[in-house]
Design a protein around this motif. Structure first.
Motif, PDB file in Angstrom:
ATOM      1  N   ASP A  13     -42.112  19.797 -10.353  1.00 36.06           N
ATOM      2  CA  ASP A  13     -42.100  19.955 -11.808  1.00 36.06           C
ATOM      3  C   ASP A  13     -41.898  18.642 -12.550  1.00 36.06           C
ATOM      4  N   VAL A  14     -42.221  17.520 -11.939  1.00 37.23           N
ATOM      5  CA  VAL A  14     -42.061  16.256 -12.653  1.00 37.23           C
ATOM      6  C   VAL A  14     -42.905  16.258 -13.927  1.00 37.23           C
ATOM      7  N   VAL A  15     -44.049  16.954 -13.891  1.00 41.84           N
ATOM      8  CA  VAL A  15     -44.841  17.180 -15.103  1.00 41.84           C
ATOM      9  C   VAL A  15     -45.662  18.449 -14.907  1.00 41.84           C
ATOM     10  N   THR A  16     -45.653  19.311 -15.927  1.00 43.83           N
ATOM     11  CA  THR A  16     -46.485  20.513 -15.918  1.00 43.83           C
ATOM     12  C   THR A  16     -47.370  20.501 -17.164  1.00 43.83           C
ATOM     13  N   VAL A  17     -48.574  21.019 -17.013  1.00 48.70           N
ATOM     14  CA  VAL A  17     -49.545  21.014 -18.116  1.00 48.70           C
ATOM     15  C   VAL A  17     -50.209  22.372 -18.234  1.00 48.70           C
ATOM     16  N   ASP A  18     -50.304  22.849 -19.457  1.00 46.70           N
ATOM     17  CA  ASP A  18     -51.060  24.061 -19.764  1.00 46.70           C
ATOM     18  C   ASP A  18     -52.000  23.706 -20.915  1.00 46.70           C
ATOM     19  N   PHE A  39     -42.130  17.365 -19.228  1.00 47.67           N
ATOM     20  CA  PHE A  39     -41.633  16.462 -18.191  1.00 47.67           C
ATOM     21  C   PHE A  39     -40.204  16.851 -17.808  1.00 47.67           C
ATOM     22  N   SER A  40     -39.869  16.634 -16.544  1.00 50.16           N
ATOM     23  CA  SER A  40     -38.508  16.856 -16.075  1.00 50.16           C
ATOM     24  C   SER A  40     -38.290  16.063 -14.788  1.00 50.16           C
ATOM     25  N   THR A  41     -37.072  16.076 -14.302  1.00 49.02           N
ATOM     26  CA  THR A  41     -36.770  15.448 -13.008  1.00 49.02           C
ATOM     27  C   THR A  41     -37.034  16.463 -11.916  1.00 49.02           C
ATOM     28  N   ALA A  42     -37.953  16.138 -11.024  1.00 51.48           N
ATOM     29  CA  ALA A  42     -38.362  17.077  -9.974  1.00 51.48           C
ATOM     30  C   ALA A  42     -37.513  16.889  -8.720  1.00 51.48           C
ATOM     31  N   ARG A  43     -37.219  17.973  -8.064  1.00 49.54           N
ATOM     32  CA  ARG A  43     -36.580  17.943  -6.744  1.00 49.54           C
ATOM     33  C   ARG A  43     -37.694  18.140  -5.722  1.00 49.54           C
ATOM     34  N   VAL A  44     -38.050  17.070  -5.059  1.00 48.30           N
ATOM     35  CA  VAL A  44     -39.217  17.064  -4.183  1.00 48.30           C
ATOM     36  C   VAL A  44     -38.786  17.157  -2.719  1.00 48.30           C
ATOM     37  N   GLY A  45     -39.535  17.944  -1.947  1.00 53.16           N
ATOM     38  CA  GLY A  45     -39.263  18.042  -0.503  1.00 53.16           C
ATOM     39  C   GLY A  45     -38.281  19.117  -0.131  1.00 53.16           C
ATOM     40  N   GLY A  46     -38.192  20.154  -0.955  1.00 49.67           N
ATOM     41  CA  GLY A  46     -37.251  21.226  -0.664  1.00 49.67           C
ATOM     42  C   GLY A  46     -37.736  22.204   0.394  1.00 49.67           C
ATOM     43  N   GLU A  47     -38.992  22.092   0.778  1.00 49.36           N
ATOM     44  CA  GLU A  47     -39.527  23.005   1.786  1.00 49.36           C
ATOM     45  C   GLU A  47     -38.836  22.793   3.141  1.00 49.36           C
ATOM     46  N   ARG A  48     -38.707  23.841   3.892  1.00 47.66           N
ATOM     47  CA  ARG A  48     -38.015  23.777   5.182  1.00 47.66           C
ATOM     48  C   ARG A  48     -38.666  22.761   6.115  1.00 47.66           C
ATOM     49  N   GLU A  49     -39.996  22.690   6.067  1.00 46.69           N
ATOM     50  CA  GLU A  49     -40.709  21.800   6.988  1.00 46.69           C
ATOM     51  C   GLU A  49     -40.703  20.338   6.556  1.00 46.69           C
ATOM     52  N   SER A  50     -40.266  20.053   5.329  1.00 46.18           N
ATOM     53  CA  SER A  50     -40.246  18.667   4.838  1.00 46.18           C
ATOM     54  C   SER A  50     -39.186  17.853   5.578  1.00 46.18           C
ATOM     55  N   LYS A  51     -39.550  16.626   5.930  1.00 44.62           N
ATOM     56  CA  LYS A  51     -38.637  15.748   6.659  1.00 44.62           C
ATOM     57  C   LYS A  51     -37.838  14.839   5.725  1.00 44.62           C
ATOM     58  N   ILE A  52     -38.145  14.920   4.429  1.00 39.61           N
ATOM     59  CA  ILE A  52     -37.476  14.073   3.444  1.00 39.61           C
ATOM     60  C   ILE A  52     -37.368  14.836   2.127  1.00 39.61           C
ATOM     61  N   SER A  53     -36.355  14.537   1.352  1.00 42.04           N
ATOM     62  CA  SER A  53     -36.224  15.110   0.005  1.00 42.04           C
ATOM     63  C   SER A  53     -35.721  14.011  -0.929  1.00 42.04           C
ATOM     64  N   PHE A  54     -36.072  14.136  -2.198  1.00 43.45           N
ATOM     65  CA  PHE A  54     -35.648  13.130  -3.177  1.00 43.45           C
ATOM     66  C   PHE A  54     -35.865  13.678  -4.578  1.00 43.45           C
ATOM     67  N   ARG A  55     -35.338  12.957  -5.562  1.00 47.72           N
ATOM     68  CA  ARG A  55     -35.554  13.299  -6.964  1.00 47.72           C
ATOM     69  C   ARG A  55     -36.587  12.335  -7.539  1.00 47.72           C
ATOM     70  N   LEU A  56     -37.474  12.877  -8.356  1.00 45.86           N
ATOM     71  CA  LEU A  56     -38.554  12.073  -8.915  1.00 45.86           C
ATOM     72  C   LEU A  56     -38.620  12.253 -10.424  1.00 45.86           C
ATOM     73  N   SER A  57     -38.598  11.139 -11.158  1.00 43.69           N
ATOM     74  CA  SER A  57     -38.746  11.141 -12.609  1.00 43.69           C
ATOM     75  C   SER A  57     -39.795  10.112 -12.992  1.00 43.69           C
ATOM     76  N   LEU A  58     -40.220  10.175 -14.262  1.00 47.35           N
ATOM     77  CA  LEU A  58     -41.229   9.243 -14.757  1.00 47.35           C
ATOM     78  C   LEU A  58     -40.674   8.430 -15.918  1.00 47.35           C
ATOM     79  N   ARG A  59     -40.925   7.138 -15.886  1.00 43.98           N
ATOM     80  CA  ARG A  59     -40.523   6.257 -16.987  1.00 43.98           C
ATOM     81  C   ARG A  59     -41.603   6.196 -18.065  1.00 43.98           C
TER      82      ARG A  59
END
Length: 275
Positions: A13-18, A39-59
């Motif tokens: 959800d770092v950016v959604t568009v309609d 725009f928002s801060t996304a929580r990326v990599g929350g899936e069980r199979e993901s080997k990494i997770s992090f927060r992503l924002s845009l400047r």
């Protein structure tokens, strides 16, 4: 074109568009293009199979309106939203009266004399000791996201989006209902035949516009490999690799993701006709 082809996005959800507009028909050849971008801060990599997770924002990001030259469509230039900051100017008059010794003396003279000339001198003396100050207050209405309209090098309308006060983009830059991006004109000579024209909306940014934080390596084997003096750089590289895989998975365009000026498309959607 399938719904999945119409709406491509990556990275949570770092950016959604309609995007939407009224359906073109034989009796309707002009429609407002509405775009809701959040725009928002996304929580990326929350899936069980993901080997990494992090927060992503845009400047910073840019929203681009794409209308293919092959489409029977024209954009009304005079209708393109060219946001200007709204400024309110308020003026306050402040009057200061200085009661000096000269004024008091003149006042005493006026009290003891019936002469018109003395009263006249009093008025002049008093007037000389009165000052008026003009105080101007300027109030500027700012959106939480600053918007600057321009065109890309290949002639597409775009809106550059930057945070007004914060470090990152958060929320909506405009009201999608009250502030459509432009009017679309269906140029088909016979709108009862053929396929109605379409437009697409892209949101993209440069690699340096991405803020990657709170990186967690969930795979112990990977964590053991990247530990050491360059652990931070290696974690960033792992996050970049994850982002690259997600972009490829969604079929979104990007250049060198390790280049700070590398261009990355985060969202690509086709505006949907309604009504």
């Amino acid at each position: 074109m399938s719904s999945n082809d119409n709406r491509r996005k990556a990275l949570g959800d770092v950016v959604t568009v309609d995007a939407w507009h009224k359906q073109f028909s034989e009796g309707n050849g002009i429609a407002d293009l509405h775009v809701d971008v959040v725009f928002s801060t996304a929580r990326v990599g929350g899936e069980r199979e993901s080997k990494i997770s992090f927060r992503l924002s845009l400047r910073r990001a840019e929203l681009v309106l794409h209308a293919k030259a092959t489409e029977p469509l024209k954009i009304d230039k005079s209708s393109v939203s060219r946001e200007l900051r709204s400024v309110e100017v308020k003026q306050t008059l402040q009057k200061d009266e200085k009661k000096s010794a000269a004024v008091k003396a003149s006042a005493a003279a006026s009290a003891s004399s019936k002469s018109v000339g003395v009263r006249g001198r009093l008025e002049v003396s008093a007037a000389a000791d009165v000052s008026v100050h003009h105080k101007i207050n300027v109030t500027e209405k700012l959106s939480i996201i600053a918007v600057k309209q321009s065109k890309t090098h290949d002639g597409h309308y775009r809106w550059d989006l930057t945070p007004s006060a914060a470090e990152i983009l958060e929320g909506r830059p405009w009201d999608p209902i009250k502030s459509p991006r432009a009017k679309l004109i269906d140029t088909r000579s016979d709108r009862s035949r053929g396929i109605p024209p379409t437009v697409s909306i892209e949101v993209r940014c440069l690699r340096e516009d991405m803020l990657i934080t709170d990186i967690q390596i969930k795979d112990e084997n990977i964590w053991q490999k990247i530990r050491g003096k360059s652990a931070h750089q290696n974690r960033i590289a792992a996050a970049e690799s994850f982002i690259k895989d997600k972009l490829v998975e969604e079929g979104l365009e990007f250049s060198d993701i390790e280049d700070r000026f590398g261009l990355i498309t985060l969202v690509d959607v086709v505006a949907e006709p309604e009504g």
